[in-house]
Write a protein that holds these residues in place. Structure first.
Motif, mmCIF file in Angstrom:
data_model
loop_
_atom_site.group_PDB
_atom_site.id
_atom_site.type_symbol
_atom_site.label_atom_id
_atom_site.label_comp_id
_atom_site.label_asym_id
_atom_site.label_seq_id
_atom_site.Cartn_x
_atom_site.Cartn_y
_atom_site.Cartn_z
ATOM 1 N N GLN A 1 25.957 48.259 73.282
ATOM 2 C CA GLN A 1 27.139 48.341 72.446
ATOM 3 C C GLN A 1 27.674 49.763 72.499
ATOM 4 O OE1 GLN A 1 25.941 47.158 68.545
ATOM 5 N NE2 GLN A 1 25.400 45.097 69.163
ATOM 6 N N THR A 2 28.987 49.881 72.527
ATOM 7 C CA THR A 2 29.607 51.200 72.562
ATOM 8 C C THR A 2 29.178 52.005 71.346
ATOM 9 O OG1 THR A 2 31.489 50.306 73.732
ATOM 10 C CG2 THR A 2 31.797 52.432 72.681
ATOM 11 N N GLY A 3 28.676 53.192 71.607
ATOM 12 C CA GLY A 3 28.262 54.088 70.533
ATOM 13 C C GLY A 3 26.836 53.900 70.075
ATOM 14 N N LYS A 4 26.156 52.845 70.532
ATOM 15 C CA LYS A 4 24.770 52.588 70.112
ATOM 16 C C LYS A 4 23.832 52.851 71.281
ATOM 17 C CE LYS A 4 25.660 50.651 66.065
ATOM 18 N NZ LYS A 4 25.173 51.078 64.800
ATOM 19 N N GLY A 5 22.746 53.515 70.995
ATOM 20 C CA GLY A 5 21.748 53.774 72.023
ATOM 21 C C GLY A 5 22.185 54.817 73.021
ATOM 22 N N VAL A 6 21.349 55.024 74.003
ATOM 23 C CA VAL A 6 21.618 56.043 75.020
ATOM 24 C C VAL A 6 22.872 55.689 75.806
ATOM 25 C CG1 VAL A 6 20.737 57.173 77.090
ATOM 26 C CG2 VAL A 6 19.182 56.639 75.227
ATOM 27 N N ALA A 7 22.886 54.511 76.405
ATOM 28 C CA ALA A 7 24.026 54.126 77.235
ATOM 29 C C ALA A 7 25.296 54.009 76.411
ATOM 30 C CB ALA A 7 23.744 52.820 77.968
ATOM 31 N N GLY A 8 25.210 53.450 75.229
ATOM 32 C CA GLY A 8 26.388 53.318 74.373
ATOM 33 C C GLY A 8 26.991 54.657 74.024
ATOM 34 N N HIS A 9 26.121 55.625 73.750
ATOM 35 C CA HIS A 9 26.578 56.985 73.447
ATOM 36 C C HIS A 9 27.309 57.592 74.650
ATOM 37 C CE1 HIS A 9 26.482 61.020 71.693
ATOM 38 N NE2 HIS A 9 26.068 61.437 72.870
ATOM 39 N N VAL A 10 26.732 57.423 75.830
ATOM 40 C CA VAL A 10 27.321 57.988 77.042
ATOM 41 C C VAL A 10 28.612 57.256 77.407
ATOM 42 C CG1 VAL A 10 26.947 58.438 79.509
ATOM 43 C CG2 VAL A 10 25.109 58.862 77.873
ATOM 44 N N PHE A 11 28.611 55.914 77.280
ATOM 45 C CA PHE A 11 29.836 55.154 77.544
ATOM 46 C C PHE A 11 30.959 55.620 76.629
ATOM 47 C CE2 PHE A 11 27.374 51.720 79.677
ATOM 48 C CZ PHE A 11 28.198 51.532 80.781
ATOM 49 N N LYS A 12 30.652 55.824 75.362
ATOM 50 C CA LYS A 12 31.673 56.190 74.384
ATOM 51 C C LYS A 12 32.167 57.625 74.567
ATOM 52 C CE LYS A 12 32.606 56.286 69.440
ATOM 53 N NZ LYS A 12 32.066 55.981 68.124
ATOM 54 N N SER A 13 31.232 58.555 74.734
ATOM 55 C CA SER A 13 31.604 59.969 74.811
ATOM 56 C C SER A 13 32.057 60.397 76.206
ATOM 57 C CB SER A 13 30.429 60.854 74.376
ATOM 58 O OG SER A 13 29.406 60.830 75.355
ATOM 59 N N GLY A 14 31.534 59.721 77.231
ATOM 60 C CA GLY A 14 31.839 60.121 78.601
ATOM 61 C C GLY A 14 31.151 61.403 79.010
ATOM 62 N N LYS A 15 30.107 61.789 78.254
ATOM 63 C CA LYS A 15 29.388 63.039 78.525
ATOM 64 C C LYS A 15 27.891 62.774 78.681
ATOM 65 C CE LYS A 15 32.686 65.778 75.984
ATOM 66 N NZ LYS A 15 32.941 66.665 74.886
ATOM 67 N N ILE B 1 12.799 52.292 72.986
ATOM 68 C CA ILE B 1 11.670 51.607 72.345
ATOM 69 C C ILE B 1 10.974 50.680 73.332
ATOM 70 C CG2 ILE B 1 11.032 49.977 70.513
ATOM 71 C CD1 ILE B 1 11.834 52.841 69.604
ATOM 72 N N ALA B 2 11.746 49.854 74.050
ATOM 73 C CA ALA B 2 11.169 48.872 74.978
ATOM 74 C C ALA B 2 10.305 49.526 76.041
ATOM 75 C CB ALA B 2 12.282 48.055 75.630
ATOM 76 N N GLU B 3 10.708 50.691 76.509
ATOM 77 C CA GLU B 3 9.972 51.357 77.595
ATOM 78 C C GLU B 3 9.172 52.572 77.118
ATOM 79 O OE1 GLU B 3 9.454 50.393 80.688
ATOM 80 O OE2 GLU B 3 10.651 48.582 80.420
ATOM 81 N N ASP B 4 9.147 52.828 75.819
ATOM 82 C CA ASP B 4 8.400 53.939 75.223
ATOM 83 C C ASP B 4 8.744 55.275 75.886
ATOM 84 O OD1 ASP B 4 6.658 55.114 73.387
ATOM 85 O OD2 ASP B 4 4.961 54.973 74.767
ATOM 86 N N LEU B 5 10.041 55.553 75.955
ATOM 87 C CA LEU B 5 10.524 56.782 76.580
ATOM 88 C C LEU B 5 10.591 57.887 75.540
ATOM 89 C CD1 LEU B 5 13.397 55.150 78.642
ATOM 90 C CD2 LEU B 5 11.020 55.543 79.328
ATOM 91 N N LYS B 6 10.128 59.075 75.913
ATOM 92 C CA LYS B 6 10.051 60.181 74.952
ATOM 93 C C LYS B 6 10.924 61.378 75.310
ATOM 94 C CE LYS B 6 6.510 58.331 72.615
ATOM 95 N NZ LYS B 6 5.203 58.581 72.155
ATOM 96 N N SER B 7 11.224 61.545 76.588
ATOM 97 C CA SER B 7 12.009 62.684 77.050
ATOM 98 C C SER B 7 12.948 62.150 78.123
ATOM 99 C CB SER B 7 11.064 63.744 77.615
ATOM 100 O OG SER B 7 11.743 64.919 77.948
ATOM 101 N N PHE B 8 14.261 62.296 77.912
ATOM 102 C CA PHE B 8 15.182 61.616 78.814
ATOM 103 C C PHE B 8 16.560 62.262 78.859
ATOM 104 C CE2 PHE B 8 15.132 59.623 74.666
ATOM 105 C CZ PHE B 8 16.476 59.590 74.309
ATOM 106 N N GLY B 9 17.318 61.850 79.863
ATOM 107 C CA GLY B 9 18.693 62.278 80.002
ATOM 108 C C GLY B 9 19.490 61.180 80.679
ATOM 109 N N ALA B 10 20.778 61.119 80.360
ATOM 110 C CA ALA B 10 21.646 60.098 80.948
ATOM 111 C C ALA B 10 22.991 60.725 81.275
ATOM 112 C CB ALA B 10 21.824 58.936 79.979
ATOM 113 N N ILE B 11 23.568 60.278 82.382
ATOM 114 C CA ILE B 11 24.882 60.779 82.783
ATOM 115 C C ILE B 11 25.854 59.616 82.943
ATOM 116 C CG2 ILE B 11 24.013 62.869 83.899
ATOM 117 C CD1 ILE B 11 24.461 61.442 86.615
ATOM 118 N N PRO B 12 27.136 59.889 82.653
ATOM 119 C CA PRO B 12 28.145 58.856 82.877
ATOM 120 C C PRO B 12 28.532 58.800 84.350
ATOM 121 C CG PRO B 12 29.186 60.827 82.013
ATOM 122 C CD PRO B 12 27.699 61.092 82.049
ATOM 123 N N LEU B 13 28.855 57.625 84.811
ATOM 124 C CA LEU B 13 29.367 57.428 86.160
ATOM 125 C C LEU B 13 30.771 56.861 86.026
ATOM 126 C CD1 LEU B 13 26.192 55.856 87.778
ATOM 127 C CD2 LEU B 13 26.949 58.231 87.920
#
Length: 154
Positions: free
Chosen positions: A58-72, A95-107
């Motif tokens: 969902q836009t604005g929710k979670g890692v991908a949602g945050h990146v989709f919404k902000s474009g950053k 939560i599903a993958e128990d990730l603790k340190s991460f980064g995401a970029i928009p494409l």
């Protein structure tokens, strides 16, 4: 579309995982208009389960949602220190993958975010800002038919 079919996303994310030693790499893409522009994790390497397939972003929710919404880009050095534990339900892939340190970029494609590339470790404080920056530089201007707007000089 033809370019998208020729680019092997699974092979590329597995290559990125191998080069950097990430525990987990995932690519979320926006589905077509017929699929109501749903955002889903499509390609994954290093997953512990198939729960990612059931996650609708969902836009604005979670890692991908945050990146989709902000474009950053979105970077978290240590989940336990930077994200509120009461808010973690908004980060289903974390939560599903128990990730603790991460980064995401928009494409980007046609100046709109069409994808999110997530790289992560299951150990806190493992990814540094320098490593994340190095990853962004390694990916470069293009990822298949998508590009990294942060690196393109307008």
């Amino acid at each position: 579309m033809d370019e998208q079919l020729r680019f092997d996303y699974q092979q590329e994310i597995e290559r990125l995982q191998s080069i950097f030693g990430f525990d987990f790499v995932a690519l979320a893409l926006v589905e077509s208009a017929e699929m109501r522009f749903v955002q889903k994790w499509k390609y994954v390497a290093g997953n512990r389960s198939n729960r990612y397939k059931r996650i609708t972003l969902q836009t604005g929710k979670g890692v991908a949602g945050h990146v989709f919404k902000s474009g950053k880009p979105f970077f978290v050095h240590d989940r336990d220190l930077e994200l509120d534990s009461m808010d973690l339900f908004n980060y289903p892939i974390i939560i599903a993958e128990d990730l603790k340190s991460f980064g995401a970029i928009p494409l980007y494609k046609y100046n709109r975010v069409h994808g999110v590339l997530l790289v992560a470790y299951r150990e806190g404080k493992r990814m540094t800002a320098e490593e994340f920056s190095g990853f962004i530089n390694h990916v470069g201007l293009r990822f298949g038919p998508y590009y990294n707007k942060e690196m393109v000089k307008q």
